[in-house]
Motif scaffolding. Structure first.
Motif, PDB file in Angstrom:
ATOM      1  N   LEU A 120      53.303  15.120 -53.979  1.00  0.00           N
ATOM      2  CA  LEU A 120      53.970  13.868 -53.673  1.00  0.00           C
ATOM      3  C   LEU A 120      55.492  14.057 -53.719  1.00  0.00           C
ATOM      4  O   LEU A 120      56.016  14.807 -54.549  1.00  0.00           O
ATOM      5  CB  LEU A 120      53.556  12.820 -54.712  1.00  0.00           C
ATOM      6  CG  LEU A 120      53.565  11.350 -54.319  1.00  0.00           C
ATOM      7  CD1 LEU A 120      52.614  11.075 -53.165  1.00  0.00           C
ATOM      8  CD2 LEU A 120      53.172  10.504 -55.535  1.00  0.00           C
ATOM      9  N   VAL A 167      56.316   1.429 -51.537  1.00  0.00           N
ATOM     10  CA  VAL A 167      55.547   1.290 -52.779  1.00  0.00           C
ATOM     11  C   VAL A 167      55.868  -0.013 -53.502  1.00  0.00           C
ATOM     12  O   VAL A 167      55.022  -0.578 -54.204  1.00  0.00           O
ATOM     13  CB  VAL A 167      55.836   2.498 -53.704  1.00  0.00           C
ATOM     14  CG1 VAL A 167      55.241   2.280 -55.091  1.00  0.00           C
ATOM     15  CG2 VAL A 167      55.282   3.773 -53.091  1.00  0.00           C
ATOM     16  N   THR A 197      58.651   9.030 -54.043  1.00  0.00           N
ATOM     17  CA  THR A 197      57.407   8.284 -54.189  1.00  0.00           C
ATOM     18  C   THR A 197      56.823   8.476 -55.579  1.00  0.00           C
ATOM     19  O   THR A 197      56.316   7.525 -56.193  1.00  0.00           O
ATOM     20  CB  THR A 197      56.406   8.718 -53.103  1.00  0.00           C
ATOM     21  OG1 THR A 197      57.002   8.507 -51.819  1.00  0.00           O
ATOM     22  CG2 THR A 197      55.121   7.930 -53.196  1.00  0.00           C
ATOM     23  N   ILE A 218      47.662   6.822 -55.075  1.00  0.00           N
ATOM     24  CA  ILE A 218      48.852   7.464 -54.512  1.00  0.00           C
ATOM     25  C   ILE A 218      49.333   8.570 -55.435  1.00  0.00           C
ATOM     26  O   ILE A 218      49.644   9.692 -55.001  1.00  0.00           O
ATOM     27  CB  ILE A 218      49.976   6.427 -54.292  1.00  0.00           C
ATOM     28  CG1 ILE A 218      49.548   5.363 -53.283  1.00  0.00           C
ATOM     29  CG2 ILE A 218      51.255   7.119 -53.815  1.00  0.00           C
ATOM     30  CD1 ILE A 218      50.509   4.188 -53.188  1.00  0.00           C
ATOM     31  N   VAL A 275      51.288   4.603 -47.363  1.00  0.00           N
ATOM     32  CA  VAL A 275      52.178   5.433 -48.186  1.00  0.00           C
ATOM     33  C   VAL A 275      51.688   6.873 -48.220  1.00  0.00           C
ATOM     34  O   VAL A 275      52.473   7.818 -48.073  1.00  0.00           O
ATOM     35  CB  VAL A 275      52.279   4.851 -49.609  1.00  0.00           C
ATOM     36  CG1 VAL A 275      53.020   5.818 -50.529  1.00  0.00           C
ATOM     37  CG2 VAL A 275      52.994   3.501 -49.581  1.00  0.00           C
ATOM     38  N   ILE A 276      50.396   7.073 -48.408  1.00  0.00           N
ATOM     39  CA  ILE A 276      49.836   8.424 -48.495  1.00  0.00           C
ATOM     40  C   ILE A 276      50.003   9.172 -47.178  1.00  0.00           C
ATOM     41  O   ILE A 276      50.329  10.371 -47.163  1.00  0.00           O
ATOM     42  CB  ILE A 276      48.355   8.356 -48.916  1.00  0.00           C
ATOM     43  CG1 ILE A 276      48.256   7.885 -50.377  1.00  0.00           C
ATOM     44  CG2 ILE A 276      47.660   9.704 -48.740  1.00  0.00           C
ATOM     45  CD1 ILE A 276      46.848   7.529 -50.815  1.00  0.00           C
ATOM     46  N   ASP A 281      54.080   9.777 -46.679  1.00  0.00           N
ATOM     47  CA  ASP A 281      54.869  10.552 -47.642  1.00  0.00           C
ATOM     48  C   ASP A 281      55.144  11.993 -47.203  1.00  0.00           C
ATOM     49  O   ASP A 281      56.285  12.459 -47.336  1.00  0.00           O
ATOM     50  CB  ASP A 281      54.203  10.532 -49.015  1.00  0.00           C
ATOM     51  CG  ASP A 281      55.081  11.137 -50.090  1.00  0.00           C
ATOM     52  OD1 ASP A 281      56.117  10.529 -50.408  1.00  0.00           O
ATOM     53  OD2 ASP A 281      54.737  12.229 -50.576  1.00  0.00           O
ATOM     54  N   ALA A 305      48.478   1.390 -49.616  1.00  0.00           N
ATOM     55  CA  ALA A 305      48.364   2.719 -50.216  1.00  0.00           C
ATOM     56  C   ALA A 305      48.050   3.767 -49.156  1.00  0.00           C
ATOM     57  O   ALA A 305      48.592   4.882 -49.182  1.00  0.00           O
ATOM     58  CB  ALA A 305      47.292   2.722 -51.298  1.00  0.00           C
TER      59      ALA A 305
END
Length: 915
Positions: free
Chosen positions: A902, A872, A906, A896, A857-858, A861, A854
């Motif tokens: 976002l 994800v 995602t 997320i 991804v954060i 993104d 996570a």
């Protein structure tokens, strides 16, 4: 109008909306010709476009409106000027929408639109549109990246002829490439009225490229910079000379030989097998490491990830060489199945991708071992696509809706789509399939079409009704086929009963029966093929394989003149992407030893081993570590001993047969996975087999040593694969670490070095630390090889160490000076390899693995939403995990989703995972 200074970046605060297949309408306007003019600058590139447009009469008929406005897609563009039929448009005659689109309410039926925009390639971390990498310029326009270059109807059913002029500084950009054929090139004079102010012309040059074939804008490409070429030539069957070039950064020229050979073989194969000849004077490939995908088939100018171009024995493994061959072929084959005939809309994506994957699979099978290629493709399908079919992102091969189309470049569209094409090939036969391909191109050359158009060509060419078969494109999920049978000695009749069902998937709770081709045979007690005569047939068939079609929920197939109870051999060649259930263990053992079909022989061994492992997992859950103390299953040990004894006949097949089913595959067979128990069972079983088979494993390992030059033929690859499979077992016994270290130190090619390093990485020994340090010191300046270093550590699981210690090592790699989150290859090598290739640690009971993914991804993104969205996927499998793991995965997803702004991709993946 140089005074216009408006940026039309899209509004990221709105909740993304879905696009639905049923809402398709023909384009309101068509573009007959496009003239693009680029003045390259990393901070401020000017793009001038001249669009010759006309109103689409089909759209007028469907919409009932003659005066619909012109709407052109755009994103992150700064508009500089706008002219309609030579007249400048003032601000009251157009508008820029919140989503970035340009709308002109009043336009005639035929017109010329001229637009000048400014873009910033160096700031484009999304790697979509035009961006810079290593000081060079590259584009990626599929699926919707062209709107980041200029305003345009960015959809695949708008096909136009492109002329591209590129102007750049000669010193920094000596090479200027685009689609089609080169027509002009040279230095710019000190004054070039109408194009450049005189003070900018000094030291600049230009190149003009003309693509004679109409194409959608997603196939546009531009590459410019300081690159060098490895050149070749190919003479087509009609005698045309094609100039080939692979463009790479300086110093990589000696790593392009295999890619060039693969390209020539692909061109030759497509002519021989499908009668398809290349249609331009040049074919260019440009390679870079900052690339979201594997490669892109832009017309005449393919852009590749360096992973699928660069290879040398000391830097690339056998798998890398095979991957290059496959991907080079795939992108080249798109020249016809994707470029000359493209998809009408993005819901038809598998029209080009599934068909082209099938074609590249057939090519690679012809280049090497067809049997081994098939089982590796099936293993890949089961590892990636089957879990997708069983999870929250399950979708049909042709989806019904999407928020972000980039999320549907999936194993379902590609690999399952290829299996659907393969089933057509199986049902109608190779000659009719070739006739269908010929008819498809005859009808649809230079058109944007649908899956129905392809299926209709196959149906018309073969005379076989495929209308029901289209369910495979419309229905998600993996069908399950259950087997039962009976034999009547008095009538000498054998009855095979097949039942099918498909589990519910999101949005499709009830499934219809699918037409499933079942290639099958019958074996007698000695493993001999029996004739297959269905009841009522008057012919006398020869022994071998025939194809049954299971179309109902349950069907009985009755065979006559069977002298004794036979053993059914089903799904030969893996004739359909289904799960086969109901085969007793004793039959699986028999088929693994005796079947004449290589796939069924391998598959039966894998299913038998899976059953053994599932039984051990259940006992481990009940009895704990005591369940692992028993010796390995005798049948499994005997099968592996037999494999080793007969390995000389086909080492590549033997190498595959020695591998136990992977942990993720075993987890997919359980209603609720138990990653820790599966890992413990698999490792205990491997150790038990290694101890029991130590002597034959060592004999095979020693006998496969090769001191000759590195070769990439099938026999050499098979020998290395078998030797390294043996090493994986031997490393678990006495002296195993020393053996692996000796191979690492003495390895003469990357295949053997990396296999040894992977073995050492799974130990807690000084040799591990030393080998990893030596590898890094040797290869830290080679990005592709260093990716392997990150990946091996991300997948390592050292025995006896607590999960937090291993996860701390993963986080340390994330902060390593050589880790760059902006590079998709590096992200995939660390975070992707960890989540997909280290299930025990990823599913750590404390949730640390989920939190790490996570965090990645954060952080990723805002820089690259496309790659972040793909990261994800592993978190979406929370429904298959027991508590508290499931809750911890949901918690990571919710964290997320709570991030402001976002990306659309995602957002879609996370929101669907939580739904």
């Amino acid at each position: 109008m140089a005074d216009i200074q408006r940026d039309n970046s899209p509004d990221t605060t709105a909740v993304p909306h879905a696009v639905h297949r049923g809402d398709y309408q023909p384009p309101t306007f068509l573009v007959d010709a496009v003239a693009l003019h680029f003045e390259l600058d990393p901070a401020a590139t000017l793009v001038r476009s001249r669009l010759v447009m006309r109103r689409n009469p089909l759209a007028r008929e469907s919409a009932g409106e003659r005066a619909a406005p012109l709407r052109l897609d755009g994103e992150s563009l700064t508009l500089r000027s706008l002219r309609l039929d030579g007249e400048a448009l003032t601000a009251d005659l157009y508008r820029l929408e919140p989503d970035g689109a340009l709308v002109i309410p009043e336009v005639p039926d035929h017109f010329v639109l001229e637009v000048e925009v400014e873009i910033a390639p160096a700031a484009n971390t999304e790697l979509s549109g035009l961006y810079t990498s290593g000081g060079n310029y590259y584009t990626q326009c599929e699926a919707e990246g062209f709107r980041r270059i200029t305003f345009f109807p960015d959809r695949p059913d708008v096909m136009a002829r492109f002329t591209t002029t590129i102007v750049a500084d000669r010193a920094s950009c000596p090479i200027l490439l685009s689609n089609g054929n080169p027509t002009e090139a040279g230095d710019l004079p000190g004054e070039l009225p109408g194009e450049l102010p005189g003070e900018l012309a000094a030291g600049r040059h230009r190149a003009v490229w003309v693509d004679p074939h109409p194409k959608p804008c997603y196939l546009f490409a531009l590459v410019a910079g300081d690159l060098v070429a490895v050149r070749g030539r190919f003479t087509t069957r009609s005698g045309r000379e094609v100039a080939l070039a692979i463009w790479v950064r300086r110093g990589d020229e000696d790593r392009c030989g295999h890619a060039m050979r693969s390209l020539k073989e692909s061109m030759r194969w497509d002519e021989e097998v499908f009668g398809l000849e290349y249609d331009l004077d040049v074919f260019n490939i440009a390679a870079l490491s900052d690339f979201n995908m594997g490669a892109m088939e832009n017309k005449g100018l393919n852009v590749f990830n360096t992973k699928y171009v660069l290879a040398r024995p000391d830097t690339a493994t056998d798998a890398d060489y095979q991957g290059i061959e496959t991907v080079i072929a795939h992108e080249y084959f798109h020249n016809w199945t994707g470029n000359r005939v493209t998809c009408r809309d993005w819901f038809q994506l598998s029209l080009k991708e599934g068909l082209t994957v099938f074609r590249d699979q057939e090519f690679s099978a012809d280049m090497g071992s067809r049997a081994v290629k098939r089982l590796r493709d099936v293993r890949g399908l089961r590892a990636a696509q089957f879990p997708e079919d069983a999870g929250p992102m399950a979708h049909p091969v042709r989806p019904d809706s999407y928020i972000e189309i980039d999320n549907f470049y999936t194993p379902t569209v590609y690999q399952k789509g290829a299996e659907v094409v393969r089933m057509m090939h199986t049902l109608i036969g190779a000659p009719a399939f070739r006739k269908g391909m010929d008819l498809y191109f005859e009808r649809h050359d230079n058109q944007a079409v649908t899956i129905e158009d392809f299926a209709q060509a196959m149906q018309d060419a073969s005379g076989i009704d495929l209308s029901h078969f289209k369910l495979w494109y419309a229905q998600a999920g993996t069908p399950e086929v259950t087997v039962s049978d009976s034999y009547d000695p008095s009538t000498r009749r054998y009855v095979l009963t097949l039942r099918q069902s498909t589990p519910p998937t999101p949005g499709q709770p009830v499934k219809r029966p699918m037409p499933i081709p079942v290639a099958m045979g019958l074996l007698d007690g000695e493993g001999r093929e029996l004739p297959l005569r269905l009841a009522g047939e008057n012919t006398t068939p020869a022994p071998g394989t025939r194809v049954l079609v299971l179309e109902e929920a349950e069907q009985r197939f009755e065979f006559e003149a069977v002298d004794a109870p036979p053993v059914p051999s089903l799904l030969r060649g893996y004739s359909a992407p289904v799960k086969l259930l109901g085969m007793p263990p004793e039959r699986l053992r028999f088929l693994a030893a005796h079947d004449t079909d290589p796939f069924v022989r391998w598959e039966s061994g894998q299913q038998y081993a899976t059953g053994v492992m599932l039984d051990l997992v259940a006992r481990h859950q009940r009895d704990g570590e005591a369940a692992l103390a028993a010796p390995p299953d005798a049948g499994l040990a005997e099968a592996m001993a037999a494999t080793l004894a007969g390995a000389a006949a086909d080492p590549a097949f033997a190498a595959e047969a020695l591998l136990l089913p992977g942990e993720n595959f075993v987890a997919d067979q359980m209603p609720v996975a138990d990653p820790a128990a599966i890992h413990a069972v698999r490792e205990a079983l491997r150790a038990g087999l290694a101890a029991r088979l130590a002597a034959p494993l060592r004999d095979a390992y020693d006998g496969l040593a090769d001191d000759g030059p590195y070769r990439i033929d099938g026999a050499s690859i098979g020998r290395r694969a078998l030797r390294n499979a043996c090493l994986g077992y031997l490393a678990l016994g006495p002296g195993g670490v020393a053996l692996a270290r000796a191979q690492f130190d003495g390895g003469r090619n990357m295949t053997d070095v990396l296999a040894a390093l992977a073995v050492l990485a799974d130990t807690d020994s000084p040799e591990r630390t030393e080998a990893l340090a030596a590898f890094h010191a040797r290869w830290r300046d080679d990005p592709l090889v260093l990716d392997k270093w990150f990946a091996i550590q991300a997948m390592a699981r050292r025995p006896g160490r607590a999960a937090p210690d291993d996860l701390a090592d993963i986080r340390a790699l994330y902060t390593h000076p050589d880790f760059d989150i902006r590079n998709p290859n590096r992200v995939r090598s660390l975070a992707g390899s960890f989540a997909a290739g280290n299930p025990d640690r990823f599913h750590d009971a404390g949730g640390a693995g989920y939190r790490f993914l996570a965090d990645v991804v954060i952080a990723l993104d805002p820089l690259n939403g496309q790659t972040a969205a793909r990261m994800v996927t592993p978190l979406g499998a929370w429904r298959r995990q027991a508590e508290p793991r499931a809750a911890l995965m949901r918690e990571a997803l919710a964290r997320i989703l709570a991030v402001p702004g976002l990306s659309r991709g995602t957002y879609e993946k996370v929101s669907k995972a939580l739904a």
